[in-house]
Motif scaffolding. Sequence first.
Motif, PDB file in Angstrom:
ATOM      1  N   THR A 323       0.848  -1.197   0.000  1.00  0.00           N
ATOM      2  CA  THR A 323       0.000   0.000   0.000  1.00  0.00           C
ATOM      3  C   THR A 323       0.878   1.240   0.000  1.00  0.00           C
ATOM      4  N   SER A 324       0.277   2.395  -0.270  1.00  0.00           N
ATOM      5  CA  SER A 324       1.042   3.638  -0.267  1.00  0.00           C
ATOM      6  C   SER A 324       1.590   3.938   1.129  1.00  0.00           C
ATOM      7  N   LYS A 325       0.840   3.619   2.158  1.00  0.00           N
ATOM      8  CA  LYS A 325       1.288   3.830   3.534  1.00  0.00           C
ATOM      9  C   LYS A 325       2.503   2.956   3.844  1.00  0.00           C
ATOM     10  N   THR A 326       2.410   1.677   3.502  1.00  0.00           N
ATOM     11  CA  THR A 326       3.523   0.764   3.763  1.00  0.00           C
ATOM     12  C   THR A 326       4.755   1.167   2.966  1.00  0.00           C
ATOM     13  N   LEU A 327       4.559   1.531   1.706  1.00  0.00           N
ATOM     14  CA  LEU A 327       5.690   1.944   0.880  1.00  0.00           C
ATOM     15  C   LEU A 327       6.363   3.180   1.465  1.00  0.00           C
ATOM     16  N   ALA A 328       5.565   4.147   1.925  1.00  0.00           N
ATOM     17  CA  ALA A 328       6.137   5.344   2.548  1.00  0.00           C
ATOM     18  C   ALA A 328       7.009   4.976   3.741  1.00  0.00           C
ATOM     19  N   GLU A 329       6.539   4.041   4.552  1.00  0.00           N
ATOM     20  CA  GLU A 329       7.283   3.639   5.746  1.00  0.00           C
ATOM     21  C   GLU A 329       8.553   2.872   5.381  1.00  0.00           C
ATOM     22  N   ILE A 330       8.504   2.110   4.303  1.00  0.00           N
ATOM     23  CA  ILE A 330       9.701   1.422   3.819  1.00  0.00           C
ATOM     24  C   ILE A 330      10.730   2.429   3.323  1.00  0.00           C
ATOM     25  N   ILE A 331      10.289   3.407   2.559  1.00  0.00           N
ATOM     26  CA  ILE A 331      11.204   4.403   1.992  1.00  0.00           C
ATOM     27  C   ILE A 331      11.920   5.178   3.088  1.00  0.00           C
ATOM     28  N   VAL A 332      11.180   5.629   4.093  1.00  0.00           N
ATOM     29  CA  VAL A 332      11.795   6.420   5.165  1.00  0.00           C
ATOM     30  C   VAL A 332      12.730   5.541   6.006  1.00  0.00           C
ATOM     31  N   SER A 333      12.404   4.263   6.144  1.00  0.00           N
ATOM     32  CA  SER A 333      13.281   3.337   6.868  1.00  0.00           C
ATOM     33  C   SER A 333      14.603   3.166   6.131  1.00  0.00           C
ATOM     34  N   VAL A 334      14.548   3.027   4.808  1.00  0.00           N
ATOM     35  CA  VAL A 334      15.777   2.934   4.009  1.00  0.00           C
ATOM     36  C   VAL A 334      16.592   4.219   4.148  1.00  0.00           C
ATOM     37  N   ALA A 335      15.913   5.365   4.127  1.00  0.00           N
ATOM     38  CA  ALA A 335      16.600   6.650   4.271  1.00  0.00           C
ATOM     39  C   ALA A 335      17.349   6.730   5.602  1.00  0.00           C
ATOM     40  N   LEU A 336      16.713   6.246   6.680  1.00  0.00           N
ATOM     41  CA  LEU A 336      17.359   6.268   7.987  1.00  0.00           C
ATOM     42  C   LEU A 336      18.524   5.276   8.025  1.00  0.00           C
ATOM     43  N   ALA A 337      18.386   4.149   7.325  1.00  0.00           N
ATOM     44  CA  ALA A 337      19.472   3.175   7.250  1.00  0.00           C
ATOM     45  C   ALA A 337      20.693   3.783   6.561  1.00  0.00           C
ATOM     46  N   ASN A 338      20.471   4.496   5.456  1.00  0.00           N
ATOM     47  CA  ASN A 338      21.571   5.183   4.777  1.00  0.00           C
ATOM     48  C   ASN A 338      22.227   6.199   5.695  1.00  0.00           C
ATOM     49  N   ASN A 339      21.399   6.923   6.435  1.00  0.00           N
ATOM     50  CA  ASN A 339      21.903   7.945   7.346  1.00  0.00           C
ATOM     51  C   ASN A 339      22.784   7.338   8.427  1.00  0.00           C
ATOM     52  N   LEU A 340      22.329   6.241   9.035  1.00  0.00           N
ATOM     53  CA  LEU A 340      23.118   5.596  10.078  1.00  0.00           C
ATOM     54  C   LEU A 340      24.448   5.094   9.527  1.00  0.00           C
ATOM     55  N   ALA A 341      24.420   4.470   8.368  1.00  0.00           N
ATOM     56  CA  ALA A 341      25.655   3.943   7.783  1.00  0.00           C
ATOM     57  C   ALA A 341      26.665   5.064   7.532  1.00  0.00           C
ATOM     58  N   ALA A 342      26.174   6.205   7.055  1.00  0.00           N
ATOM     59  CA  ALA A 342      27.071   7.340   6.811  1.00  0.00           C
ATOM     60  C   ALA A 342      27.652   7.879   8.115  1.00  0.00           C
ATOM     61  N   LEU A 343      26.831   8.007   9.138  1.00  0.00           N
ATOM     62  CA  LEU A 343      27.309   8.523  10.422  1.00  0.00           C
ATOM     63  C   LEU A 343      28.318   7.570  11.056  1.00  0.00           C
ATOM     64  N   LEU A 344      28.092   6.270  10.906  1.00  0.00           N
ATOM     65  CA  LEU A 344      29.047   5.296  11.436  1.00  0.00           C
ATOM     66  C   LEU A 344      30.379   5.387  10.700  1.00  0.00           C
ATOM     67  N   ALA A 345      30.306   5.569   9.384  1.00  0.00           N
ATOM     68  CA  ALA A 345      31.546   5.691   8.615  1.00  0.00           C
ATOM     69  C   ALA A 345      32.330   6.925   9.037  1.00  0.00           C
ATOM     70  N   ILE A 346      31.623   8.038   9.210  1.00  0.00           N
ATOM     71  CA  ILE A 346      32.285   9.272   9.650  1.00  0.00           C
ATOM     72  C   ILE A 346      32.869   9.094  11.049  1.00  0.00           C
ATOM     73  N   SER A 347      32.149   8.379  11.893  1.00  0.00           N
ATOM     74  CA  SER A 347      32.561   8.214  13.291  1.00  0.00           C
ATOM     75  C   SER A 347      33.739   7.258  13.459  1.00  0.00           C
ATOM     76  N   THR A 348      33.980   6.416  12.457  1.00  0.00           N
ATOM     77  CA  THR A 348      35.019   5.385  12.599  1.00  0.00           C
ATOM     78  C   THR A 348      36.103   5.544  11.540  1.00  0.00           C
ATOM     79  N   VAL A 349      35.991   4.830  10.424  1.00  0.00           N
ATOM     80  CA  VAL A 349      37.080   4.821   9.428  1.00  0.00           C
ATOM     81  C   VAL A 349      37.063   6.029   8.513  1.00  0.00           C
ATOM     82  N   GLY A 350      35.984   6.807   8.519  1.00  0.00           N
ATOM     83  CA  GLY A 350      35.869   7.915   7.581  1.00  0.00           C
ATOM     84  C   GLY A 350      35.026   7.497   6.390  1.00  0.00           C
ATOM     85  N   ILE A 351      34.349   8.432   5.803  1.00  0.00           N
ATOM     86  CA  ILE A 351      33.397   8.144   4.738  1.00  0.00           C
ATOM     87  C   ILE A 351      34.083   7.759   3.443  1.00  0.00           C
TER      88      ILE A 351
END
Length: 403
Positions: A323-351
Amino acid sequence: MKFYQLEPEARRKLLQDEGIALGQIDDTVLRRLDELSENVVGQLRLPLGVVQNLIVNGQKYWVPMAVEEPSVVAAANHGASIFARNGGVTASSDRQGIYGQIVLKVNASFSLIGLEKEFPKLVELVNQKFTSLVRHGGGVKKITAVQKENLLYLKVLVDPAEAMGANKTNSILEFLATKLEAHAGIDEKLFAILSNYPSQLTTVKVKIDPETIGGLQVARRVALLGKIGLDDPYRAVTNNKGIMNGADAVLIATGNDYRAIEAATAVLANHDGQYRSLSKWTMQGSYLVGELTLPMAIGVVGGSIKARHDVQQSFAILGQKITSKTLAEIIVSVALANNLAALLAISTVGIQAGHMKLQARNVVAELTDNEHERKQLLAAMISEKNYSESHAKELLAKIRKEK
């Protein structure tokens, strides 16, 4: 005959006659694409990757991502795997509708109070006209108005059901504007069009055990980077770009209007007068907690979604009953996953370390078509941690000489 009136093959010939080299394309594909856009002369392809094991509200998903940058897909998978080890994300959506705007010029005889009394009747009239939308669970929900001198601003809330709703909303607004122009004191319509102002908001949250990301010190550094993103616009805009790396890739893969989401996101990031990070990362007790809210005026029907075989492939990956609701929630979850991965890279080995390692594939692909050479060259570049094109050429020459 004008250029847009020509058959797509004739347009291609005109360009080729001018010395422009065009890639090969199947005639059937060319004709299908010509039905989707204007002045079509070819196609531009994007790789379709997937996120494995994204858990949203207890449900696992494979998620399609259309993007040419390997680090975006790798980051989404890295973040999603961390989420999975922590029980996944929880998501919620406020999907009342999208806003349309009608602006009219009025004169001294106009009465706003008098017009407001007619709003319930106008809502009923519109919903009788657009019965197909109402049958699918949508329709006009509310009309409000504000007068500023001789201008009347009407805001119309439209529930588009499972579609993004741009075309339907614009049709509704034009119909309403025509009816309103006959009202006493209204001189003329200036415009009637949907607004891409943030609506259909979706929020996702995740609670992370620091042991799953390298320990408490790493978690605290991520939280600190989150704070800096809220205070410093130079950091915030880069943080938000990383967020939209993930969101845009899924929006494109599912045939949704990523440009509208980008525009709305920019407004949301600046809602209090200062541009800020869209995500929040804080330490709550001994856990790292992440939260992200994005405007998600999207659909799973309408537009070109059903007409595009490539987009339908993406929905097959997601699951046919999405559904459009479920898809929206999937998209924002992926966006947060990308964000966390980037912050971890910056916090450790560098991006840059991980990014360049993945980009090395593109360098290798440009230099040789030989699969064996590609594998050798990529392995050598990674081993030496030197990803420049000049060094890659030297390594390739050496591989060929040894061969």
